[in-house]
Design an enzyme around this catalytic site. Structure first.
Site, PDB file in Angstrom:
ATOM      1  N   THR A 117      98.103  85.410  21.687  1.00 53.89           N
ATOM      2  CA  THR A 117      99.135  85.610  20.678  1.00 53.89           C
ATOM      3  C   THR A 117     100.411  84.865  21.026  1.00 53.89           C
ATOM      4  O   THR A 117     100.737  84.682  22.209  1.00 53.89           O
ATOM      5  CB  THR A 117      99.457  87.116  20.541  1.00 53.89           C
ATOM      6  OG1 THR A 117     100.665  87.277  19.790  1.00 53.89           O
ATOM      7  CG2 THR A 117      99.680  87.772  21.896  1.00 53.89           C
ATOM      8  N   TYR A 141     102.365  94.486  24.693  1.00 57.30           N
ATOM      9  CA  TYR A 141     101.303  93.795  23.961  1.00 57.30           C
ATOM     10  C   TYR A 141     101.233  92.334  24.409  1.00 57.30           C
ATOM     11  O   TYR A 141     100.186  91.857  24.855  1.00 57.30           O
ATOM     12  CB  TYR A 141     101.538  93.893  22.447  1.00 57.30           C
ATOM     13  CG  TYR A 141     100.601  93.021  21.660  1.00 57.30           C
ATOM     14  CD1 TYR A 141      99.230  93.220  21.730  1.00 57.30           C
ATOM     15  CD2 TYR A 141     101.082  91.969  20.873  1.00 57.30           C
ATOM     16  CE1 TYR A 141      98.358  92.404  21.031  1.00 57.30           C
ATOM     17  CE2 TYR A 141     100.217  91.155  20.168  1.00 57.30           C
ATOM     18  CZ  TYR A 141      98.850  91.372  20.257  1.00 57.30           C
ATOM     19  OH  TYR A 141      97.995  90.548  19.571  1.00 57.30           O
TER      20      TYR A 141
END
Lengths: 327, 327
Positions: A117, A141
């Site tokens: 990501t 995350y």
């Protein structure tokens, strides 16, 4: 049969990837614990229920199918949740991926496609985000995804594992044929929240912050159509099977849209009002995340032709009006 | 009693830290699995044998002592081993530290001092390494330490855990009073290997590479006396207990010495020849690692006064000739 193990194949992106892999001649084997995925989304190959932390189950699935590669989507992926419960993210995402990577190496399955990501970059104001930008994630995350990238590199040095790492920007849209689409539980993604608000399925959309340093004050993101995104995975798999070695690719178009622009476009596509309220900034959000790289286009031959804002919202709206999962 | 939980307290740095903590009025509780530590090195407080991955044992130790803080040294720390067996490093160091951090938070023990490493920076030629240098570790050892730094930050955001993170440069020397010293199994550290070679306890020292871009071709490192290093931990603990909040500090002197300079100094200190052979470069070694920061001196009041090369080798040589552990 060329089996490919698809972890998280019952999720939003994973289910679209299974469809694309099937079209490309592979048999996608979905490995998913159904915590955030949907059994109804598994339509394009066998389903094996299992957890990322369950090594014995993984060994059994590798032995049963002898997949030629792994495409690893399974992860917890909500920034807010990650900030509140970081231990869950480190255990599920990092320890879980380590378990899977060890199982793949033990099974001799050495081609590995991984969903990372742009959240691994963190905040870099006025810097073009390309694959060489230092990764300084701001939350658990992004940090958990960066740690998995590290593990893949460590396992390449030790065992010859080859990986294609895709750093996603924002993903939107749905299969235009309506077989699969976007559903999350809980729902935290802008486009489905907005479409729900449009037809009254939930309260007005909250816009988190209008005081960012952007032209209209709302955050800017680089949106990619999910069908374009998963096409890149098929190309990445080919790249690995052609022996081209490990590589990192951003998956973004280079065009950013603000939250207000997404709302405006949705009004235009659906011809309906978008109820929204302004809220405070949300922790963990960066001002602007736009890919500054064309590496995937140049090297993989990727062409994100469906990634216009209008097309993404139109496809999402079609799915929103007709598609659903029961389980 | 002000108990401090010292993981890895039976190891080289941990045992020196226990002595310094005791001198500062704390009772160091050593928590160590004795895989690389020595029971004989536990001389300054209670010993609780246990593993980083054993949450139940940690809960019991937190309940028994109610420590005011954790000083976390325990780790696998050999670069070569990390490159060959990265999974062990990710499990023991990262999953193990996560387990410990979760136990500390659950016990309400929110002051945490952590041993990190300059190996988290990776290779930055001609760049001064300060605490804001991007961390781009080159191997699983550095990557595992960086991941633990990330976890500490994530747990601060979620639970208010406060941490002082020390990024060590090279550590050498020994307690000048001879109570504890340096022993590793297997031994991979330059100074003890060299001293063993000097008095014939092992084969000639191997110098890994003489073709680095340094004045004499050998790698340059920034050496800190272990007693200075552990003093910083006592200061770091005070910093946290004074409510000054989380902070990262490099621990180096800013002076670098090449492997050849260390050999020359050892010849001079011991008045003995240093048998050595030239070998090829070793994977994972950077050309030069020297701290470019005086933050620890400026903010903590740290004074690495014993960290001259002559003093470090003299103290190590004294320990080498007289000190030993049986178990």
């Amino acid at each position: 049969m060329k089996y490919v193990l698809v972890t998280g194949g019952a999720g939003y992106i994973g289910s679209h990837a299974c469809k694309a892999l099937k079209s490309a001649g592979y048999v996608p084997v979905t490995y998913d614990n159904l915590v955030t995925g949907w059994q109804d989304a598994v339509k394009f190959g066998p389903f094996e229920r299992g957890d990322l932390l369950d090594r014995a189950r993984q060994d059994q699935v590798f032995a049963q199918y002898r997949p030629v590669a792994v495409v690893h989507f399974a992860a917890l992926s909500q920034v807010g949740e990650a900030m509140a419960e970081p231990g869950r993210y480190w255990r599920n995402n990092v320890e879980g991926s380590l378990t899977l990577i060890e199982a793949a190496v033990a099974a001799g399955c050495l081609d590995f496609v991984f969903s990372s990501t742009c959240a691994t970059y963190g905040e870099h104001d006025n810097v073009v985000l390309d694959e060489d930008t230092p990764q300084m994630p701001l939350n658990a995350y992004g940090a958990s995804k960066r740690a998995i990238e590290d593990i893949l590199r460590d396992f390449e040095a030790a065992y010859g594992l080859r990986s294609v790492i895709f750093r996603y920007f924002n993903v939107a849209g749905a299969d235009p044929e309506g077989e699969v689409g976007e559903f999350h539980r809980p729902e935290t993604h802008l486009v489905p929240l907005m479409l729900d608000a449009i037809d009254g399925k939930r309260d007005a959309l909250t816009v988190f912050g209008t005081d960012y340093d952007t032209p209209d004050g709302t955050c800017i993101r680089d949106y990619v159509h999910v069908c374009d995104l998963v096409d890149a995975h098929v190309l990445g798999l080919k790249w690995l099977r052609d022996g081209k070695g490990s590589r990192v690719f951003n998956l973004g178009t280079g065009s950013g849209f603000s939250v207000r622009e997404v709302i405006d476009q949705s009004r235009s596509v659906t011809n309906r009002e978008v109820p929204f309220v302004i809220g405070p900034r949300r922790g963990g959000d960066c001002t602007k995340l736009v890919s500054g790289s064309v590496r995937a286009e140049r090297e993989l031959g990727w062409s994100p032709s469906r990634s216009t804002l209008g097309r993404m919202i139109a496809d999402a709206w079609r799915w929103h009006q007709s598609g659903h999962y029961e389980s």
